[in-house]
Motif scaffolding. Structure first.
Motif, PDB file in Angstrom:
ATOM      1  N   THR A 202       0.894  -0.896   0.066  1.00  0.00           N
ATOM      2  CA  THR A 202      -0.487   0.432   0.086  1.00  0.00           C
ATOM      3  C   THR A 202       1.036   1.217  -0.100  1.00  0.00           C
ATOM      4  OG1 THR A 202      -1.905  -1.007   1.687  1.00  0.00           O
ATOM      5  CG2 THR A 202      -1.218   0.907   1.502  1.00  0.00           C
TER       6      THR A 202
ATOM      7  N   THR B 229      -2.346   5.364   0.642  1.00  0.00           N
ATOM      8  CA  THR B 229      -3.578   5.662   2.037  1.00  0.00           C
ATOM      9  C   THR B 229      -2.960   7.267   2.294  1.00  0.00           C
ATOM     10  OG1 THR B 229      -3.805   4.951   4.285  1.00  0.00           O
ATOM     11  CG2 THR B 229      -1.369   5.077   3.443  1.00  0.00           C
TER      12      THR B 229
ATOM     13  N   LYS C 106      -4.423   9.200  -6.726  1.00  0.00           N
ATOM     14  CA  LYS C 106      -4.772   8.398  -7.315  1.00  0.00           C
ATOM     15  C   LYS C 106      -3.934   8.077  -8.327  1.00  0.00           C
ATOM     16  CE  LYS C 106      -9.682   8.795  -9.538  1.00  0.00           C
ATOM     17  NZ  LYS C 106     -10.661   9.824  -9.358  1.00  0.00           N
TER      18      LYS C 106
ATOM     19  N   PRO D 165      -3.639  -0.070  -3.358  1.00  0.00           N
ATOM     20  CA  PRO D 165      -4.210   0.492  -2.515  1.00  0.00           C
ATOM     21  C   PRO D 165      -3.095   1.804  -1.993  1.00  0.00           C
ATOM     22  CG  PRO D 165      -3.574  -1.870  -1.440  1.00  0.00           C
ATOM     23  CD  PRO D 165      -3.273  -1.824  -2.668  1.00  0.00           C
TER      24      PRO D 165
ATOM     25  N   LYS E 112      -2.630   4.355  -7.183  1.00  0.00           N
ATOM     26  CA  LYS E 112      -3.463   3.379  -6.948  1.00  0.00           C
ATOM     27  C   LYS E 112      -3.245   3.456  -8.595  1.00  0.00           C
ATOM     28  CE  LYS E 112      -8.485   3.382  -5.972  1.00  0.00           C
ATOM     29  NZ  LYS E 112      -7.719   2.340  -5.213  1.00  0.00           N
TER      30      LYS E 112
ATOM     31  N   LYS F 291     -14.494   3.060   4.025  1.00  0.00           N
ATOM     32  CA  LYS F 291     -12.548   2.496   4.073  1.00  0.00           C
ATOM     33  C   LYS F 291     -12.095   1.663   5.145  1.00  0.00           C
ATOM     34  CE  LYS F 291     -12.829   5.183  -0.301  1.00  0.00           C
ATOM     35  NZ  LYS F 291     -12.736   3.947  -1.251  1.00  0.00           N
TER      36      LYS F 291
ATOM     37  N   ASP G 139      -7.342   4.728  -0.515  1.00  0.00           N
ATOM     38  CA  ASP G 139      -8.382   3.164   0.212  1.00  0.00           C
ATOM     39  C   ASP G 139      -8.369   2.796   1.513  1.00  0.00           C
ATOM     40  OD1 ASP G 139      -8.245   1.998  -2.697  1.00  0.00           O
ATOM     41  OD2 ASP G 139      -6.845   2.518  -2.829  1.00  0.00           O
TER      42      ASP G 139
END
Lengths: 258, 258, 258, 258
Positions: free
Chosen positions: B38, B78, B67, B76, B70, B118, B95
């Motif tokens: 992530t 964060t 984004k 994902p 991602k 989320k 996410d």
């Protein structure tokens, strides 16, 4: 071989039966697992919180039992000493002199231990940094004895708790000496209103795994067949039955970090 | 598979080039090592010690870059949020919503994060016990969202240091949620007279190994190609070059404790 | 005159009757003793440990009651705010905006409070040094508002205790702002397994005397006619009956150190 | 009269000239201010951080100088002892035997001190709560000596700092013994990388005022005409020139709390 070593036994010499029983069981486990083993028991408890607590069966008798373990199993034995005078006496019986955490800055004690020529295992005070333990180590080395071990046992965290700072493992190894993790006293809960130090033995595995993972050379574990009946530190000792499984898990971690 | 997961990235979104470069390198390392990854970066720093420190390139622009990471790597992402209002906004881009340690007791923030549906990753406050984090977790679960992660990041130890208490790993796992070790912020040295938090990145390996050995499910590591030039938290980030070797060592420890 | 000032009231606005009753009694005591008095109550509790705890009677209704106290007794009133948005709202009702300890590093909140032009009272985080509070103070001053107060409320000492470091009184006074001692929250016992913060109100006199002796300009005391029935922080509030005697003793100490 | 008492002198017996000079000056100040005065100096430093630090001029010679102070000024004198054996020896020269903080749990030492019949002043360990000090006090009382004093000297706060918890003053008074505040050692900064403990002497006044305000019966202050030249603990001693003004301020606080 590259295994960690183990210093283990009951907190205090309670009786011949207990001492020989624990020594035998731990000796056999360590033989099976190829772990170098040093038997530990205090011949006298000198700093109990309360004046009413058990302090020992008699110094001479307790020392003789340590020697008996040493001879019967051909393993090194260790005990803790509290004054300079005790150093030479204890050195006649044991292979490793342990300096209690509260006393790690008592220069006369460190020097007397050093002069016996025995291995000196200094426990890090609950108020001392891993870095500052080089001064304890240096006092011994400058007295002509380079057989020093340093033992982490947690730092004061509030009045009733200790936290182990694992940064101290590599920091103290950097002083050029073997580093031991005391997996039971580091879980003490001091300053209880009862005058009896509490503990948290279900966390022994957590403390030990983190120590091996971060490079500890040895472990110190107080163990007893029935900690609830122990005459000292029952609240944080490992039940003897649980030792072998624990050590197997730790050997796996050791192999992963070598 | 049973590997730990990794949350990693720069402390803050500094620029598109930096974000994409770090994401790509960490993504490729994690792919090779089969580590679920992530990407993390703050879109804004809301609690710098000093009012003069860098706080971000602009919220909207930074979120768009998260984004983009991602979408480009299909992983994902964060970021951390600081007020209830930010929860719904950030949830459009990321996410996992991260709750900063200082804010782990702000009920409105936890509830707003919970209501986005989320995953909510709550960092344990420097003043909170692992046990008490069940109250933070419960606030989110009672709001109807059971996708909670708890992250250990050390406890205050004097003014200028933190200690990680590894007992919190099993204690927080016992709350029934995944537990992450923040391997870089737990090495911060706060309250420096300069107004810039210090660090101790040479200890990241020690912190991470102890965490994996004691059962952490995931690791959080801030990383930068050149921490000395980073615009935030440069003092404790891991140099990106060192990440792959570190993760390999940690996988070995993980295998030993499964 | 040279007396200390007092910020006092119930932890939270529980009801009109309670608020007006406490305000009246404290107002009269302070008038007798010539102590400048600011009424305090939270209009909402935003960071209760447990999600089940009482958080307030409604923001608007609670704020109106604060205003009513202000108008009826012609005294300043204060409340704590938790987000930047609340700053301008609360500023319509109160004279002093209080920044909670956990939030003392949230830059947006400090700046929003600063921009209202009201006095901003920043509580020192349980994880912050008195020295580092100059950065909090400077954020506000640089935003054009030099009406800053800093409040000491203890530092984390283990998980379940706080210690007040009185060195912080002169250190924070040295930042050029009035310094207040929070005599009740500094006696909290956080991280209780019940999810309800404990306390130690029999030590309020000790905390307050030390603060006045070391130069605190003001005191913050939460008080309630019956703390055992209070809806928040009952464990550490002062019983209202005890306030006047306490203040008389403190005035004597104050005179001794002027 | 109801004044507090003072235990003061240089950290260690450096020379006859120094000892007699300090004793004379402090004696005269205390006579003017009607403060009961006990002269203090260590005859040997037993727990210096580094093995290279000064430890004394010779035990016998130093003890003789203590006795000389006692006889010349007709005041009680005190020194610290480190082993049970030293208790009876030191008791021939001094009126009060001081137990060092690190050694406050060494039962043999406490009992040996108790059996001399002298006043025993136990310093609270940096790792001990005020409440738990009743166990130290009780060890002495049960040995038949109820002339116990307990001295607060701060608790470990991180590796390099101490905080004084003033709640311990009333808590220890509640054990039924006089309570002393050690105003200089409580400002030590231990675990410095230099191996020389640091200090913060500009805070002595703050520490002392808070102690008197919270009910301390006596103060312990190490003082030296030129701390920068002192052979031990120079970093936290009070410059002798500053003592009289300080004591005058403290007498004012004392009168306010009686």
């Amino acid at each position: 071989e590259n295994n960690f070593f183990l210093i283990a036994g009951p907190c205090v010499v309670e009786s011949e039966t207990l001492v020989m029983d624990i020594a035998k069981k731990v000796f056999e486990i360590c033989k099976r697992l190829q772990i170098p083993y040093t038997f530990k028991a205090s011949y006298r408890k000198a700093n109990r919180t309360s004046g009413d607590s058990f302090t020992g069966i008699g110094d001479e008798e307790a020392m003789q039992l340590l020697k008996k373990v040493k001879e019967k199993f051909s393993i090194p034995v260790t005990t803790d000493i509290h004054t300079a005078e005790e150093a030479a006496v204890a050195a006649q019986y044991v292979d490793v002199l342990q300096i209690p955490a509260f006393l790690c800055r008592q220069t006369d004690l460190l020097l007397a231990a050093a002069r016996t020529g025995k291995i000196v295992n200094v426990k890090k005070g609950q108020f001392v940094s891993g870095e500052a333990m080089k001064f304890a180590s240096n006092k011994i080395i400058k007295a002509g004895n380079d057989k020093v071990i340093l033992t982490e046992r947690g730092n004061s965290f509030g009045y009733t708790d200790l936290i182990v700072d694992y940064r101290n493992i590599p920091i103290m190894k950097n002083h050029g000496v073997p580093v031991v993790m005391d997996c039971t006293h580091s879980l003490q809960q001091p300053n209880q209103s009862s005058g009896v130090t509490g503990g948290n033995p279900q966390m022994i595995e957590t403390v030990a795994k983190a120590a091996i993972a971060t490079g500890a050379d040895g472990l110190f574990i107080e163990t007893h067949p029935d900690p609830s009946c122990a005459l000292s530190d029952g609240a944080n000792m490992l039940k003897l039955d649980l030792l072998e499984e624990l050590l197997k898990k730790l050997i796996a971690v050791r192999k992963a970090v070598l």
